[in-house]
Scaffold this motif. Structure first.
Motif, PDB file in Angstrom:
ATOM      1  N   ASN A   3     -11.812   6.153  -7.071  1.00 26.43           N
ATOM      2  CA  ASN A   3     -10.951   4.978  -7.169  1.00 26.43           C
ATOM      3  C   ASN A   3      -9.650   5.196  -6.401  1.00 26.43           C
ATOM      4  N   CYS A   4      -9.124   6.442  -6.485  1.00 26.39           N
ATOM      5  CA  CYS A   4      -7.890   6.781  -5.776  1.00 26.39           C
ATOM      6  C   CYS A   4      -8.097   6.678  -4.262  1.00 26.39           C
ATOM      7  N   GLN A   5      -9.271   7.188  -3.789  1.00 27.01           N
ATOM      8  CA  GLN A   5      -9.583   7.097  -2.365  1.00 27.01           C
ATOM      9  C   GLN A   5      -9.711   5.642  -1.932  1.00 27.01           C
ATOM     10  N   ASN A   6     -10.331   4.824  -2.779  1.00 27.47           N
ATOM     11  CA  ASN A   6     -10.521   3.412  -2.453  1.00 27.47           C
ATOM     12  C   ASN A   6      -9.191   2.690  -2.284  1.00 27.47           C
ATOM     13  N   LYS A   7      -8.191   3.094  -3.058  1.00 26.31           N
ATOM     14  CA  LYS A   7      -6.867   2.480  -2.940  1.00 26.31           C
ATOM     15  C   LYS A   7      -6.351   2.570  -1.515  1.00 26.31           C
ATOM     16  N   TRP A   8      -6.592   3.715  -0.915  1.00 31.59           N
ATOM     17  CA  TRP A   8      -6.079   3.940   0.436  1.00 31.59           C
ATOM     18  C   TRP A   8      -7.018   3.365   1.489  1.00 31.59           C
ATOM     19  N   VAL A   9      -8.307   3.564   1.298  1.00 33.39           N
ATOM     20  CA  VAL A   9      -9.281   3.114   2.301  1.00 33.39           C
ATOM     21  C   VAL A   9      -9.443   1.601   2.295  1.00 33.39           C
ATOM     22  N   ARG A  10      -9.401   0.995   1.109  1.00 33.55           N
ATOM     23  CA  ARG A  10      -9.667  -0.438   0.973  1.00 33.55           C
ATOM     24  C   ARG A  10      -8.405  -1.297   0.930  1.00 33.55           C
ATOM     25  N   ALA A  11      -7.242  -0.664   0.815  1.00 34.33           N
ATOM     26  CA  ALA A  11      -6.012  -1.468   0.710  1.00 34.33           C
ATOM     27  C   ALA A  11      -4.901  -0.951   1.625  1.00 34.33           C
ATOM     28  N   ALA A  12      -4.428   0.272   1.389  1.00 37.16           N
ATOM     29  CA  ALA A  12      -3.246   0.758   2.107  1.00 37.16           C
ATOM     30  C   ALA A  12      -3.474   0.930   3.605  1.00 37.16           C
ATOM     31  N   TYR A 126      -0.228 -11.258   7.987  1.00 41.45           N
ATOM     32  CA  TYR A 126       0.819 -10.814   7.068  1.00 41.45           C
ATOM     33  C   TYR A 126       0.370 -10.985   5.612  1.00 41.45           C
ATOM     34  N   LEU A 127      -0.268 -12.116   5.328  1.00 48.85           N
ATOM     35  CA  LEU A 127      -0.655 -12.422   3.949  1.00 48.85           C
ATOM     36  C   LEU A 127      -1.885 -11.658   3.464  1.00 48.85           C
ATOM     37  N   SER A 128      -2.869 -11.484   4.355  1.00 47.58           N
ATOM     38  CA  SER A 128      -4.195 -11.013   3.925  1.00 47.58           C
ATOM     39  C   SER A 128      -4.199  -9.760   3.054  1.00 47.58           C
ATOM     40  N   PRO A 129      -3.439  -8.699   3.384  1.00 49.24           N
ATOM     41  CA  PRO A 129      -3.544  -7.485   2.572  1.00 49.24           C
ATOM     42  C   PRO A 129      -2.647  -7.437   1.337  1.00 49.24           C
ATOM     43  N   VAL A 130      -1.712  -8.392   1.198  1.00 44.44           N
ATOM     44  CA  VAL A 130      -0.675  -8.253   0.171  1.00 44.44           C
ATOM     45  C   VAL A 130      -1.245  -8.303  -1.243  1.00 44.44           C
ATOM     46  N   LYS A 131      -2.028  -9.341  -1.552  1.00 39.88           N
ATOM     47  CA  LYS A 131      -2.595  -9.446  -2.895  1.00 39.88           C
ATOM     48  C   LYS A 131      -3.522  -8.265  -3.185  1.00 39.88           C
ATOM     49  N   THR A 132      -4.306  -7.862  -2.183  1.00 45.55           N
ATOM     50  CA  THR A 132      -5.229  -6.735  -2.346  1.00 45.55           C
ATOM     51  C   THR A 132      -4.475  -5.471  -2.734  1.00 45.55           C
ATOM     52  N   LEU A 133      -3.337  -5.240  -2.088  1.00 46.48           N
ATOM     53  CA  LEU A 133      -2.511  -4.073  -2.426  1.00 46.48           C
ATOM     54  C   LEU A 133      -2.038  -4.129  -3.871  1.00 46.48           C
ATOM     55  N   TRP A 136      -4.913  -3.249  -6.283  1.00 43.80           N
ATOM     56  CA  TRP A 136      -5.280  -1.840  -6.314  1.00 43.80           C
ATOM     57  C   TRP A 136      -4.183  -0.970  -6.933  1.00 43.80           C
ATOM     58  N   PHE A 137      -2.909  -1.302  -6.647  1.00 43.19           N
ATOM     59  CA  PHE A 137      -1.781  -0.515  -7.143  1.00 43.19           C
ATOM     60  C   PHE A 137      -1.057  -1.305  -8.233  1.00 43.19           C
ATOM     61  N   LYS A 138      -1.723  -1.532  -9.351  1.00 45.71           N
ATOM     62  CA  LYS A 138      -1.182  -2.411 -10.405  1.00 45.71           C
ATOM     63  C   LYS A 138       0.124  -1.881 -10.991  1.00 45.71           C
ATOM     64  N   ASP A 139       0.239  -0.576 -11.113  1.00 42.25           N
ATOM     65  CA  ASP A 139       1.439   0.007 -11.728  1.00 42.25           C
ATOM     66  C   ASP A 139       2.558   0.255 -10.721  1.00 42.25           C
ATOM     67  N   LYS A 140       2.224   0.214  -9.436  1.00 44.03           N
ATOM     68  CA  LYS A 140       3.216   0.458  -8.379  1.00 44.03           C
ATOM     69  C   LYS A 140       3.110  -0.642  -7.318  1.00 44.03           C
ATOM     70  N   LYS A 141       3.153  -1.880  -7.767  1.00 45.20           N
ATOM     71  CA  LYS A 141       2.978  -3.005  -6.842  1.00 45.20           C
ATOM     72  C   LYS A 141       4.047  -3.017  -5.750  1.00 45.20           C
ATOM     73  N   GLY A 142       5.279  -2.739  -6.147  1.00 45.38           N
ATOM     74  CA  GLY A 142       6.374  -2.751  -5.185  1.00 45.38           C
ATOM     75  C   GLY A 142       6.213  -1.663  -4.134  1.00 45.38           C
ATOM     76  N   THR A 145       3.181  -2.799  -1.718  1.00 46.24           N
ATOM     77  CA  THR A 145       3.523  -3.878  -0.776  1.00 46.24           C
ATOM     78  C   THR A 145       4.656  -3.436   0.153  1.00 46.24           C
ATOM     79  N   GLY A 146       5.568  -2.614  -0.374  1.00 46.24           N
ATOM     80  CA  GLY A 146       6.655  -2.094   0.455  1.00 46.24           C
ATOM     81  C   GLY A 146       6.136  -1.226   1.581  1.00 46.24           C
ATOM     82  N   LEU A 147       5.087  -0.453   1.303  1.00 49.93           N
ATOM     83  CA  LEU A 147       4.491   0.421   2.313  1.00 49.93           C
ATOM     84  C   LEU A 147       3.928  -0.407   3.472  1.00 49.93           C
ATOM     85  N   ALA A 148       3.196  -1.475   3.138  1.00 50.73           N
ATOM     86  CA  ALA A 148       2.587  -2.314   4.171  1.00 50.73           C
ATOM     87  C   ALA A 148       3.647  -3.083   4.948  1.00 50.73           C
ATOM     88  N   VAL A 149       4.574  -3.709   4.218  1.00 53.12           N
ATOM     89  CA  VAL A 149       5.597  -4.519   4.867  1.00 53.12           C
ATOM     90  C   VAL A 149       6.545  -3.633   5.676  1.00 53.12           C
TER      91      VAL A 149
END
Length: 432
Positions: A3-12, A126-133, A136-142, A145-149
């Motif tokens: 699940n941790c790997q998926n956070k990075w591969v599928r979102a970040a 710009y929009l597409s990955p934001v909700k996905t992030l 995946w990162f429910k406890d660290k949403k900021g 999204t901060g990483l991507a932006v």
């Protein structure tokens, strides 16, 4: 572990691939003069291409937010195709303009390709990955999204030297060939991001009554003035940021730092990216994310006020204290400008939930569209109509009083934004 790997591969990672690509829109000022000379138009005429790109970024996000909400694979593919097509089309019309100097066809073609077509890619990308992030990162949403932006904000610092190298290596025809090369590179990057991007398997889109009734029903979960306040303070923060950033290069020259203007630009881009990551990650630990906006506005007012009181831009050359003060203002505004972007989606999700966040975030990005047409244009109007231009010892045409007067415009807006943050956007305790 999976699940941790998926956070990075599928979102970040896909978010960074998308945002690092589209963030290069901010590199326009690097080569706008060369493009103007190549096609036979003024620099002012070519600058509108960037304004149109930002306008259509915001408007495409507003109108295509529901598409992103329903299918991130479709929206990320649209982003990859339109961004690369717009960049390649820009290269073609620069080439055409070189053959037909002063032809309106080339200028309008650049507006359409860089402004409209690329603008659609910018908004959906710009929009597409934001909700996905955030899913995946429910406890660290900021943080997520901060990483991507931050990737969007930091793209200029990374891409600028590469673009400069390409233009130098390719010679006289480098300007349009560069666009063709980058179109291919960014398509590959964005297409890879499109293939990797995926929501968590256990996430099911809510079919609530509010969602079926539309966005307005969701916004009415809270007083409507609350959303209006978020939109306005987002708009003001971008407008003020663009007003100062658009004059940043000349302000740096005014205070005698001509030789390191490029280095200052890179440092300010790092502050922009750092603000996106730092402010949003900080907000994860606060009860109310709006506290971050209050902090951004208070610090911006303080630094702007100090430079106004000391006439820092007019009297800065040769005065170490004033130089530091002006640079602190530039870096603070860049950090706050970036932090305002990264905190918007998470602030909206705290207030309105995750169900329609892409659509609501998209509508909110319309503030970016209008700020793109007002921030730098108003600043240019102030500079051109107040004070007076003169040639400094380095041969630069500068107007210190005009740049200083831009600060009166921004400080008034920052004060209004702080009042909105305090009284319109009501405190909202984040739900666990």
């Amino acid at each position: 572990m999976k699940n941790c790997q998926n956070k990075w591969v599928r979102a970040a990672i896909p978010a960074l691939l998308l945002h690092f690509s589209i963030g290069t829109v901010y590199c326009w000022s690097m080569f706008s003069q060369e493009i103007a000379e190549h096609i036979g138009f003024s620099k002012g005429a070519t600058e509108w291409a960037f304004s149109f790109a930002i306008f259509f970024l915001g408007m495409s996000a507003a109108f295509l937010g529901n598409v992103v909400e329903k299918d991130i694979h479709k929206s990320s593919l649209i982003a990859a195709i339109t961004f690369a097509l717009g960049m390649a089309g820009t290269g073609f019309f620069i080439y055409y303009g070189g053959l037909h100097k002063g032809s309106l066809v080339s200028l309008i073609g650049i507006y359409v390709c860089y402004g409209f077509i690329m603008g659609v890619g910018l908004g959906t990308g710009y929009l597409s990955p934001v909700k996905t992030l955030m899913l995946w990162f429910k406890d660290k949403k900021g943080l997520a999204t901060g990483l991507a932006v931050a990737g969007f904000g930091g793209a200029k610092a990374i891409a600028s030297p590469i673009m400069q190298l390409l233009m130098n290596k390719l010679g006289d025809s480098g300007i349009y060939k560069m666009f063709f090369i980058l179109a291919a590179v960014y398509f590959v990057m964005m297409f890879a991001g499109h293939l990797l991007l995926a929501k968590p398997a256990d996430w099911h889109e809510p079919q609530s009554k509010e969602k079926s009734q539309g966005i307005m029903a969701t916004l009415k979960m809270r007083p409507l003035s609350n959303y209006v306040g978020i939109w306005l303070m987002f708009y003001i923060n971008i407008t003020c940021g663009l007003a100062l950033i658009s004059q940043e290069k000349m302000i740096v020259k005014c205070i005698g730092l001509v030789g390191i203007a490029g280095i200052i630009s890179t440092i300010s881009a790092i502050f922009n990216a750092g603000g996106r990551l730092g402010f949003s990650a900080w907000a994860d630990h606060l009860k109310d994310r709006n506290t971050i906006y209050k902090l951004i506005f208070i610090l911006s007012i303080a630094f702007t006020g100090l430079v106004i009181l000391t006439s820092g831009i007019q009297k800065g050359e040769g005065n170490i204290f004033l130089i530091i003060l002006v640079l602190a203002l530039i870096f603070m505004v860049n950090a706050g400008y970036g932090g305002g972007f990264s905190n918007v989606p998470t602030l909206l999700s705290d207030h309105y939930g995750m169900g329609s966040i892409s659509a609501i975030h998209g509508i909110t990005l319309s503030a970016w569209a209008f700020a793109g047409l007002t921030g730098n244009q108003i600043a240019t109007l102030i500079v051109n109509n107040t004070g007076s231009f003169f040639t400094d010892s380095h041969g630069n045409e500068i107007n210190p009083i005009g740049y200083q007067n831009v600060l009166y415009f921004t400080i008034v807006l920052y004060i209004i934004a702080l009042l909105i943050s305090l009284f319109l956007v009501k405190p909202f305790k984040k739900q666990s």
